[in-house]
Design a protein around this motif. Structure first.
Motif, mmCIF file in Angstrom:
data_model
loop_
_atom_site.group_PDB
_atom_site.id
_atom_site.type_symbol
_atom_site.label_atom_id
_atom_site.label_comp_id
_atom_site.label_asym_id
_atom_site.label_seq_id
_atom_site.Cartn_x
_atom_site.Cartn_y
_atom_site.Cartn_z
ATOM 1 N N SER A 208 55.818 74.140 -61.671
ATOM 2 C CA SER A 208 55.929 73.194 -60.718
ATOM 3 C C SER A 208 55.810 71.928 -61.509
ATOM 4 O O SER A 208 55.479 71.845 -62.714
ATOM 5 C CB SER A 208 54.699 73.606 -59.837
ATOM 6 O OG SER A 208 54.808 74.356 -59.035
ATOM 7 N N SER B 19 57.314 74.381 -57.127
ATOM 8 C CA SER B 19 57.325 73.356 -56.136
ATOM 9 C C SER B 19 57.258 72.124 -56.973
ATOM 10 O O SER B 19 57.299 71.806 -57.891
ATOM 11 C CB SER B 19 55.634 73.418 -55.743
ATOM 12 O OG SER B 19 54.728 72.987 -56.510
ATOM 13 N N THR C 266 55.773 67.928 -56.394
ATOM 14 C CA THR C 266 54.756 67.155 -55.509
ATOM 15 C C THR C 266 55.075 65.690 -56.038
ATOM 16 O O THR C 266 55.108 65.313 -57.023
ATOM 17 C CB THR C 266 53.460 67.548 -56.072
ATOM 18 O OG1 THR C 266 53.245 68.821 -55.817
ATOM 19 C CG2 THR C 266 52.472 66.805 -55.283
ATOM 20 N N VAL D 104 62.389 76.005 -52.829
ATOM 21 C CA VAL D 104 61.080 75.294 -53.775
ATOM 22 C C VAL D 104 60.234 74.601 -52.583
ATOM 23 O O VAL D 104 60.823 74.082 -51.485
ATOM 24 C CB VAL D 104 61.842 74.426 -54.527
ATOM 25 C CG1 VAL D 104 60.770 73.433 -55.348
ATOM 26 C CG2 VAL D 104 62.652 75.135 -55.671
ATOM 27 N N LEU D 105 58.924 74.685 -52.796
ATOM 28 C CA LEU D 105 58.118 73.988 -52.045
ATOM 29 C C LEU D 105 58.125 72.553 -52.270
ATOM 30 O O LEU D 105 58.174 72.334 -53.572
ATOM 31 C CB LEU D 105 56.517 74.610 -52.029
ATOM 32 C CG LEU D 105 56.710 76.255 -51.827
ATOM 33 C CD1 LEU D 105 55.184 76.781 -51.933
ATOM 34 C CD2 LEU D 105 56.869 76.357 -50.200
ATOM 35 N N SER D 106 57.683 71.713 -51.453
ATOM 36 C CA SER D 106 57.520 70.415 -51.487
ATOM 37 C C SER D 106 56.116 69.721 -50.957
ATOM 38 O O SER D 106 56.050 70.045 -49.852
ATOM 39 C CB SER D 106 58.837 69.488 -51.470
ATOM 40 O OG SER D 106 58.935 69.490 -49.877
ATOM 41 N N PHE D 107 55.492 68.986 -51.841
ATOM 42 C CA PHE D 107 54.152 68.530 -51.223
ATOM 43 C C PHE D 107 54.098 66.889 -51.331
ATOM 44 O O PHE D 107 54.514 66.434 -52.303
ATOM 45 C CB PHE D 107 53.073 69.194 -51.818
ATOM 46 C CG PHE D 107 52.871 70.870 -51.803
ATOM 47 C CD1 PHE D 107 52.459 71.318 -50.699
ATOM 48 C CD2 PHE D 107 53.153 71.575 -52.784
ATOM 49 C CE1 PHE D 107 52.408 72.660 -50.344
ATOM 50 C CE2 PHE D 107 53.511 72.964 -52.675
ATOM 51 C CZ PHE D 107 52.621 73.601 -51.530
ATOM 52 N N ASP E 231 52.485 70.340 -44.420
ATOM 53 C CA ASP E 231 53.000 70.907 -45.630
ATOM 54 C C ASP E 231 52.125 71.854 -46.293
ATOM 55 O O ASP E 231 52.497 72.950 -46.773
ATOM 56 C CB ASP E 231 53.826 69.997 -46.667
ATOM 57 C CG ASP E 231 52.712 68.829 -46.859
ATOM 58 O OD1 ASP E 231 51.728 68.873 -46.582
ATOM 59 O OD2 ASP E 231 52.829 68.058 -47.991
ATOM 60 N N LEU F 265 51.021 75.669 -58.460
ATOM 61 C CA LEU F 265 51.492 74.540 -57.389
ATOM 62 C C LEU F 265 50.422 73.228 -57.910
ATOM 63 O O LEU F 265 49.407 73.292 -58.037
ATOM 64 C CB LEU F 265 51.153 74.844 -55.967
ATOM 65 C CG LEU F 265 51.727 76.147 -55.723
ATOM 66 C CD1 LEU F 265 51.301 76.328 -54.054
ATOM 67 C CD2 LEU F 265 53.309 76.124 -55.731
#
Length: 563
Positions: free
Chosen positions: A137, A204, A206, A237-240, A431, A504
């Motif tokens: 990440s 992810s 961030t 892809v996760l985004s924070f 999120d 993450l």
């Protein structure tokens, strides 16, 4: 074969040039002469070896001290001062080694080269580790240095098959022109290409939530997701949004502006005037107050307003006395005569203390996302409890408010504010809420409801929950070690998901911390520090990797000989 040729050449040289050697010596004298010559040759070789060893040690010491200079964010020129101190010290303590210390090269130019070489060595170690990553990440943020150059910091956290986690500065991208989402996107892509990273392993991203990073149409996250969908259609892809930044923004839902503005004006009235500030500090000393000064409010610092409110509350009696003595008129004097405003002040101090406690827990390097979200989730639950208790005029968790005469109307008002704050927390952390189920699975696989999990995990969870030895292992080992110890084939899917969760980033704290380091290194006294040198210093000062000094010495020696 080459050894035989060399030996033949030596014999021919001896027979040609030294044919008369030893013709008048006996066999015993000739042997003695040969032994003496051999001994003399070995002595000469030892001198050369010793000289070479001393030079290597001096070079290694130079690298070690250069590494210390960068780690401590010191000026490159300070190395020469360090050397002067060392020479003076050993001249007194052990003068026989003075020449060895003097042999250590610590000139400014040498330190620059050493630091660049160390940074390259650390980056090579990172590239080696990244080649083994199963998931990684990135956390990134952008800020300008003293020369108005936009610096984009990209941090990476990766995990390999054996659950070894690496968290390092991937690169610093210097943006000389615009800083649009496209510019930032190009910086991330170029950095990943140079590092040999493939985006199908990206878990992810961030950010701090800036429009250029999270814009719906042309932000970095949107452009990155578009590229991933194009190259790897099945990958997402996760985004924070930084968990610390969001927690700080949640404070805006509290209707405390009338308290904060009045307190800040009073502080500024005292501190912004040199004479008044000196008199106030002298006054606090005379009355033997618990503190020696009030604090300035800084909007960009997360803990600032809570600390300012608490300090003013602790010194409110002294501040009132000082303002009256100086015949200074301000809102704070008038507000402190209102019982309702003082209650609001007490409530503000109490709730900001709780938010600051959470903020402090969210800060730090190497903390996992599920751990930080647990802290946020816990406060959300506490806010519901606090709201209910305040509505019932129970002030057990609000010690300062408890000392005031709080009406039912004020109690209801504070309860409503806490409910609004709780809703703001829920809204802003959507999120993280989206992956809460995976966080729960990671934290408590033994208590997980098997029927509600995905089909690929059900059989593995049954085996896990049925094995008593694994239950004991879960209770005795750190979470990362527990998942690393699971059988690779029997728990293949569970290990894959846990790896992804462990990498993450929940915050951009590591970027903010590095920007502070950047300002120390590239300040008004070192404003001409190049981007390349700055990146090298930042890489060394933030790295958890240990430079390979022996390899650096060997590479330096080879470079010297070739030169």
């Amino acid at each position: 074969m080459s050894g035989e040729i060399a030996r033949g050449d030596s014999i021919r040289h001896f027979q040609t040039k030294h044919a008369n050697f030893g013709h008048n010596l006996s066999k015993q004298e000739l042997q003695k002469k040969a032994n003496d010559l051999t001994k003399r040759l070995k002595q000469q070789q030892n001198v050369l070896d010793k000289t070479s060893s001393l030079q290597r040690n001096a070079t290694k010491a130079s690298f070690i001290l250069a590494n210390k200079i960068a780690k401590q964010n010191k000026s490159f020129a300070e190395a020469e001062f360090v050397k002067d101190c060392m020479v003076d010290a050993v001249s007194v303590v052990c003068p026989e080694v003075k020449s060895k210390v003097e042999a250590i090269s610590l000139s400014r130019r040498t330190i620059v080269r050493r630091i660049d070489a160390i940074a390259v060595n650390i980056h090579e170690q990172l590239l080696t580790a990244s080649g083994r990553f199963q998931w990684f990440s990135i956390a990134l943020d952008e800020s300008t240095d003293i020369q108005d150059t936009a610096q984009l910091l990209i941090y990476i956290r990766g995990i390999d098959e054996n659950f070894e986690i690496t968290e390092e500065l991937l690169s610093m991208e210097s943006l000389k022109d615009t800083t649009t989402g496209k510019d930032l996107f190009n910086g991330v892509i170029n950095s990943s290409i140079r590092s040999g990273l493939t985006l199908n392993k990206l878990a992810s991203i961030t950010t701090d939530g800036a429009p250029s990073l999270t814009g719906k149409h042309s932000g970095l996250v949107k452009l990155l997701n578009d590229k991933i969908k194009e190259d790897f259609p099945l990958h997402s892809v996760l985004s924070f949004h930084c968990i610390i930044h969001q927690e700080s923004l949640c404070k805006s839902s509290l209707k405390l502006k009338h308290v904060i503005e009045s307190v800040v004006r009073a502080v500024n009235l005292i501190r912004s005037r040199g004479l008044k500030h000196r008199q106030f500090r002298s006054f606090l000393e005379d009355v033997e107050a618990d503190f020696t000064d009030v604090l300035y409010y800084t909007n960009v610092r997360w803990l600032s307003i809570g600390k300012v409110l608490k300090r003013v509350w602790d010194l409110k009696a002294e501040i009132l006395m000082f303002l009256k003595m100086q015949d200074i008129s301000c809102d704070f004097l008038n507000e402190m005569e209102s019982d309702e405003w003082v209650c609001d002040f007490a409530f503000a101090v109490d709730i900001m203390q709780k938010l600051n406690e959470l903020n402090t827990k969210l800060q730090g390097k190497g903390i996992f996302a599920h751990e930080l979200y647990l802290e946020v989730k816990a406060l959300q639950w506490k806010l519901g409890l606090f709201a209910k208790q305040l509505n019932e005029q129970n002030f057990i968790h609000f010690p300062l408010l408890k000392t005031q005469s709080v009406t039912q109307e004020s109690s209801d008002k504070y309860s409503s504010q806490l409910m609004a704050l709780q809703k703001e927390f829920i809204r802003r952390f959507a999120d993280f809420k989206a992956v809460e189920g995976l966080f729960d699975l990671l934290n408590s696989p033994l208590a997980c409801d098997i029927e509600t999990t995905t089909e690929e995990l059900q059989i593995e969870l049954i085996h896990l929950q049925a094995d008593i030895s694994l239950k004991m292992m879960f209770e005795s080992k750190p979470l990362v070690e527990f998942y690393a110890s699971l059988h690779s084939k029997m728990f293949q899917n569970l290990k894959k998901i846990s790896r992804k969760m462990f990498v993450l980033f929940a915050s951009t704290y590591i970027c903010e911390q590095t920007f502070s380091i950047m300002k120390i290194n590239k300040g008004k006294n070192r404003s001409l520090l190049t981007d390349s040198n700055l990146q090298s210093v930042l890489r060394i000062s933030t790295s958890n990797l240990t430079p390979n000094f022996d390899k650096l010495v060997n590479d330096s020696s080879q470079l010297h000989h070739s030169h």
